[in-house]
Write a protein that holds these residues in place. Structure first.
Motif, short mmCIF file in Angstrom:
data_model
loop_
_atom_site.label_atom_id
_atom_site.label_comp_id
_atom_site.label_asym_id
_atom_site.label_seq_id
_atom_site.Cartn_x
_atom_site.Cartn_y
_atom_site.Cartn_z
N TRP A 85 -9.83 -1.05 24.39
CA TRP A 85 -8.75 -1.51 23.52
C TRP A 85 -9.29 -2.31 22.34
O TRP A 85 -8.65 -2.36 21.28
CB TRP A 85 -7.70 -2.28 24.32
N GLY A 86 -10.46 -2.91 22.49
CA GLY A 86 -11.11 -3.54 21.33
C GLY A 86 -11.49 -2.49 20.30
O GLY A 86 -11.34 -2.71 19.09
N ALA A 87 -11.99 -1.35 20.76
CA ALA A 87 -12.30 -0.25 19.85
C ALA A 87 -11.02 0.25 19.19
O ALA A 87 -11.01 0.58 17.99
CB ALA A 87 -13.00 0.88 20.60
N ARG A 88 -9.93 0.29 19.95
CA ARG A 88 -8.64 0.71 19.38
C ARG A 88 -8.19 -0.27 18.31
O ARG A 88 -7.64 0.12 17.27
CB ARG A 88 -7.59 0.83 20.49
N LEU A 89 -8.43 -1.57 18.52
CA LEU A 89 -8.12 -2.59 17.51
C LEU A 89 -8.94 -2.34 16.25
O LEU A 89 -8.39 -2.40 15.13
CB LEU A 89 -8.41 -3.98 18.06
N LEU A 90 -10.21 -2.05 16.40
CA LEU A 90 -11.06 -1.78 15.24
C LEU A 90 -10.52 -0.58 14.45
O LEU A 90 -10.44 -0.63 13.21
CB LEU A 90 -12.50 -1.52 15.70
N ILE A 91 -10.12 0.47 15.15
CA ILE A 91 -9.55 1.64 14.48
C ILE A 91 -8.24 1.27 13.78
O ILE A 91 -7.95 1.78 12.69
CB ILE A 91 -9.35 2.80 15.48
N GLN A 92 -7.46 0.39 14.39
CA GLN A 92 -6.21 -0.06 13.76
C GLN A 92 -6.52 -0.70 12.41
O GLN A 92 -5.77 -0.52 11.45
CB GLN A 92 -5.49 -1.07 14.67
N LEU A 93 -7.63 -1.42 12.34
CA LEU A 93 -7.96 -2.16 11.13
C LEU A 93 -8.70 -1.33 10.08
O LEU A 93 -8.54 -1.56 8.89
CB LEU A 93 -8.79 -3.40 11.49
N VAL A 94 -9.53 -0.37 10.51
CA VAL A 94 -10.34 0.37 9.53
C VAL A 94 -10.13 1.88 9.58
O VAL A 94 -10.58 2.58 8.68
CB VAL A 94 -11.85 0.06 9.68
N GLY A 95 -9.48 2.38 10.60
CA GLY A 95 -9.32 3.83 10.74
C GLY A 95 -8.10 4.40 10.05
O GLY A 95 -8.07 5.58 9.72
N TYR A 96 -7.10 3.58 9.83
CA TYR A 96 -5.88 4.03 9.17
C TYR A 96 -5.90 3.55 7.72
O TYR A 96 -6.18 2.38 7.46
CB TYR A 96 -4.63 3.47 9.86
N SER A 97 -5.58 4.42 6.82
CA SER A 97 -5.52 4.06 5.40
C SER A 97 -4.38 3.06 5.18
O SER A 97 -3.27 3.26 5.69
CB SER A 97 -5.28 5.30 4.56
N PRO A 98 -4.64 2.02 4.39
CA PRO A 98 -3.56 1.09 4.04
C PRO A 98 -2.41 1.78 3.29
O PRO A 98 -1.31 1.26 3.27
CB PRO A 98 -4.25 0.06 3.14
N LYS A 99 -2.69 2.96 2.74
CA LYS A 99 -1.63 3.71 2.05
C LYS A 99 -0.49 4.06 3.01
O LYS A 99 0.64 4.29 2.57
CB LYS A 99 -2.19 5.00 1.45
N LEU A 100 -0.80 4.10 4.30
CA LEU A 100 0.23 4.44 5.28
C LEU A 100 1.22 3.30 5.51
O LEU A 100 2.32 3.53 6.00
CB LEU A 100 -0.42 4.82 6.61
N TRP A 101 0.83 2.06 5.20
CA TRP A 101 1.71 0.95 5.53
C TRP A 101 1.91 -0.08 4.42
O TRP A 101 2.95 -0.74 4.38
CB TRP A 101 1.22 0.25 6.81
N LYS A 102 0.97 -0.23 3.51
CA LYS A 102 1.11 -1.26 2.46
C LYS A 102 2.32 -0.98 1.58
O LYS A 102 2.53 0.15 1.13
CB LYS A 102 -0.15 -1.32 1.60
N GLY A 103 3.11 -2.03 1.35
CA GLY A 103 4.27 -1.90 0.49
C GLY A 103 5.47 -1.25 1.16
O GLY A 103 6.48 -0.99 0.52
N ARG A 104 5.33 -0.98 2.45
CA ARG A 104 6.42 -0.36 3.22
C ARG A 104 6.76 -1.32 4.35
O ARG A 104 5.96 -1.52 5.25
CB ARG A 104 5.98 1.00 3.74
N LEU A 105 7.92 -1.88 4.29
CA LEU A 105 8.31 -2.97 5.19
C LEU A 105 8.18 -2.59 6.66
O LEU A 105 7.51 -3.29 7.44
CB LEU A 105 9.73 -3.43 4.88
N PHE A 106 8.80 -1.50 7.08
CA PHE A 106 8.78 -1.12 8.49
C PHE A 106 7.36 -0.81 8.95
O PHE A 106 6.90 -1.29 9.98
CB PHE A 106 9.70 0.08 8.75
N GLU A 107 6.65 -0.01 8.17
CA GLU A 107 5.30 0.40 8.53
C GLU A 107 4.33 -0.78 8.56
O GLU A 107 3.45 -0.85 9.41
CB GLU A 107 4.79 1.49 7.58
N THR A 108 4.51 -1.73 7.64
CA THR A 108 3.68 -2.94 7.64
C THR A 108 3.96 -3.75 8.91
O THR A 108 3.04 -4.26 9.55
CB THR A 108 3.94 -3.80 6.39
#
Length: 131
Positions: A85-108
């Motif tokens: 789950w630590g590896a999953r946390l790392l992927i949460q932080l660097v594996g997903y593009s911020p374009k998927l959530w930045k500036g989008r209230l629900f996704e953020t």
């Protein structure tokens, strides 16, 4: 510490059950239709087994917290889960593009919730191993 395993168990079961809505929410019928048959089936089969594993880890935490905390084998399982789950946390932080959530209230909000979730889970499992 057992209360944390109970909380994690309940959260994992809820997460596993939430996979039921994924196909509709993420419009998989249309999105996956663009893939070859093998890739489409890999996506569906892997998603099913991820949900199943998350459910089983949740049940393990609910039914065997004491053993996970106090026995040598339980501590080793906790270490493995903490690393996973630590590896999953790392992927949460660097594996997903911020374009998927930045500036989008629900996704953020979802991004923040899962960052906190994976951090909490990792810390509890690693701390259990080290105790």
């Amino acid at each position: 510490m057992e209360i944390h395993f109970w909380i994690i168990g309940c959260l994992f079961i809820a997460l596993a059950l939430s996979h039921i809505i994924f196909p509709r929410y993420f419009n998989w019928k249309q999105e996956l239709s663009k893939l070859s048959l093998v890739n489409r089936q890999i996506m569906l089969v892997h998603s099913f087994f991820i949900a199943l594993m998350v459910l089983l880890i949740g049940l393990l935490c609910l039914t065997s917290a004491h053993e996970l905390i106090t026995t040598t084998l339980g501590k080793r399982i906790s270490l493995g889960l903490g690393v996973f789950w630590g590896a999953r946390l790392l992927i949460q932080l660097v594996g997903y593009s911020p374009k998927l959530w930045k500036g989008r209230l629900f996704e953020t909000g979802v991004h923040i919730v899962f960052t906190v979730f994976w951090t909490y889970i990792s810390v509890v499992f690693i701390k259990t191993y080290l105790a």
